[in-house]
Design a protein around this motif. Structure first.
Motif, short mmCIF file in Angstrom:
data_model
loop_
_atom_site.label_atom_id
_atom_site.label_comp_id
_atom_site.label_asym_id
_atom_site.label_seq_id
_atom_site.Cartn_x
_atom_site.Cartn_y
_atom_site.Cartn_z
N ARG A 23 1.12 -1.11 -0.06
CA ARG A 23 0.10 -0.26 -0.14
C ARG A 23 0.72 1.14 -0.19
NH1 ARG A 23 -2.26 1.11 3.94
NH2 ARG A 23 -1.31 -0.45 5.97
N SER A 25 0.76 5.50 0.96
CA SER A 25 0.34 6.01 2.50
C SER A 25 1.29 7.44 2.64
CB SER A 25 -0.11 5.54 3.48
OG SER A 25 1.32 5.00 4.11
N TYR A 110 9.33 10.27 -5.18
CA TYR A 110 8.08 10.15 -4.26
C TYR A 110 7.53 11.32 -3.16
CZ TYR A 110 7.05 6.80 -8.00
OH TYR A 110 5.99 6.23 -8.96
N ARG A 298 -2.11 13.37 -11.52
CA ARG A 298 -3.53 13.40 -11.02
C ARG A 298 -1.60 13.59 -9.43
NH1 ARG A 298 -6.84 9.68 -10.94
NH2 ARG A 298 -7.20 9.73 -13.81
N GLU A 301 -1.11 13.32 -3.71
CA GLU A 301 -1.60 12.13 -2.90
C GLU A 301 -2.23 10.92 -3.25
OE1 GLU A 301 -3.82 16.02 -2.56
OE2 GLU A 301 -1.24 15.25 -2.67
N ARG A 302 -2.54 11.19 -4.44
CA ARG A 302 -3.29 10.48 -5.56
C ARG A 302 -2.35 9.30 -6.69
NH1 ARG A 302 -7.90 14.15 -8.31
NH2 ARG A 302 -8.32 11.54 -8.98
N LEU A 303 -1.31 9.11 -5.76
CA LEU A 303 -0.90 8.99 -6.44
C LEU A 303 -1.30 6.87 -7.41
CD1 LEU A 303 2.70 8.35 -7.92
CD2 LEU A 303 3.29 8.03 -5.41
N ALA A 304 -1.45 6.45 -6.31
CA ALA A 304 -1.94 5.00 -6.14
C ALA A 304 -2.83 4.98 -7.71
CB ALA A 304 -2.91 4.49 -4.87
N GLU A 305 -3.28 6.26 -7.79
CA GLU A 305 -4.75 5.41 -8.79
C GLU A 305 -2.98 5.86 -10.42
OE1 GLU A 305 -6.97 8.98 -9.13
OE2 GLU A 305 -7.74 8.61 -6.80
N GLU A 308 -2.09 2.31 -10.69
CA GLU A 308 -3.11 1.21 -11.54
C GLU A 308 -3.10 1.72 -13.04
OE1 GLU A 308 -5.70 -1.54 -11.64
OE2 GLU A 308 -4.57 -1.38 -10.20
N ALA A 321 3.07 12.80 -11.13
CA ALA A 321 1.91 13.16 -9.91
C ALA A 321 2.46 14.37 -9.82
CB ALA A 321 2.28 11.86 -8.92
#
Length: 324
Positions: A23, A25, A110, A298, A301-305, A308, A321
């Protein structure tokens, strides 16, 4: 030691940290301090690359991260110098820079602030925004070191680039074209017009066509797809004496028997920091012979998107990002 860094009384910054289960965060960590020949810059944007989501999913594949420190991924960065270490002559506070520090050792891109060796970054061209600059380093250096340094593409060469609509591919086709090559490319049909606009001469739909039957007698092939079967098929596109460069994994290189029978050579490449190549790229951008395409952005804080999107097949170009 991880707790010490997280609770340090040094100036703090926000970084995106990978947990043991993969994950991502946001976490407050100590801001880095530049040492001799290093610069500290406030990051405005960070590029997202396939290696980022691969390490996020599988862990430290290079064995270069300190297990006692928070794992901050990312290598592509662009921002403004806020401090220079002793011995730095190439930059001053206020300069805009972009680069790919330390790869494959951690660059921790990041994050709000990044430290880099002064010869691992270059001045950002005026023609580029920070987002565009952050989209370039790892992708364009991979493309440069494959097309220019390894394949040595020249006037009249026939070159095939796989996954040409991706971050590396869309830059590789432009570099090959700028060096006078006849460029072939594989990509999804939705990106064919955009690739033609970038100068590609022949576009192949990898879903409906067998590229090895369409693109033949190639002088060089750049395989950005990966997989042993794909690399062996790429060998069949080469003329005798041709060369294959494989990026995803050294395990994809065809066997010596396959290469010898076809009369070709093959190599794996792992990208390296190279400020001189970045400066050459900056000149090409300034002259209009190279352009970078940003597919999506993005906030950090929306790096996970973005991970994906990239892992499932994103739009033409690079994912970035934004920071701050």
């Amino acid at each position: 030691m991880m707790l010490d860094r997280m609770m340090s009384d040094k100036p703090q910054m926000t970084a995106i940290v990978r947990s043991d289960d993969g994950r991502l965060s946001a976490l407050q960590v100590a801001r880095p301090v530049p040492g001799p020949t290093e610069v500290l810059f406030r990051s405005a944007a960070a590029g997202v690359n396939a290696i980022d989501w691969k390490i996020r999913a599988t862990g430290d594949i290079f064995g270069t991260f300190d297990p006692d420190l928070p794992m901050v991924l990312g290598w592509d960065v662009a921002g403004e110098v806020v401090e220079v270490g002793p011995g730095v002559t190439r930059f001053a506070v206020g300069d805009r820079v972009f680069g790919m520090p330390r790869f494959p050792r951690p660059a921790e891109a990041y994050a709000e602030y990044v430290v880099a060796g002064s010869r691992e970054v270059a001045h950002t061209p005026q023609a580029l925004s920070d987002v565009e600059a952050a989209a370039l380093p790892l992708a364009v250096l991979t493309a440069w070191q494959s097309v220019v340094d390894t394949l040595r593409v020249g006037q009249g060469d026939r070159v095939l680039v796989h996954a040409a609509s991706g971050g590396v591919g869309h830059l590789a086709v432009q570099l090959a074209k700028a060096r006078g090559a006849e460029v072939w490319a594989t990509a999804s049909a939705r990106n064919h017009d955009a690739l033609r606009d970038l100068g590609v001469d022949h576009v192949i739909d990898h879903r409906t066509e067998l590229f090895e039957e369409v693109a033949v007698d190639m002088d060089g092939v750049l395989d950005l797809v990966g997989g042993a079967e794909h690399a062996e098929r790429s060998v069949r596109s080469l003329r005798r004496g041709g060369r294959l460069v494989v990026v995803p994994s050294p395990d994809d290189i065809p066997s010596r028997d396959v290469l010898d029978e076809a009369g070709v050579s093959a190599t794996w490449i792992l990208v390296e920091p190279d400020y001189a190549a970045l400066e050459a790229v900056a000149q090409m951008i300034g002259s209009g012979t190279l352009r970078v395409v940003v597919g999506d952005t993005r906030p950090l804080e929306r790096l996970a998107e973005l991970h994906e999107i990239g892992a499932t097949g994103g739009p033409l170009g690079k994912l970035v990002a934004t920071i701050g």
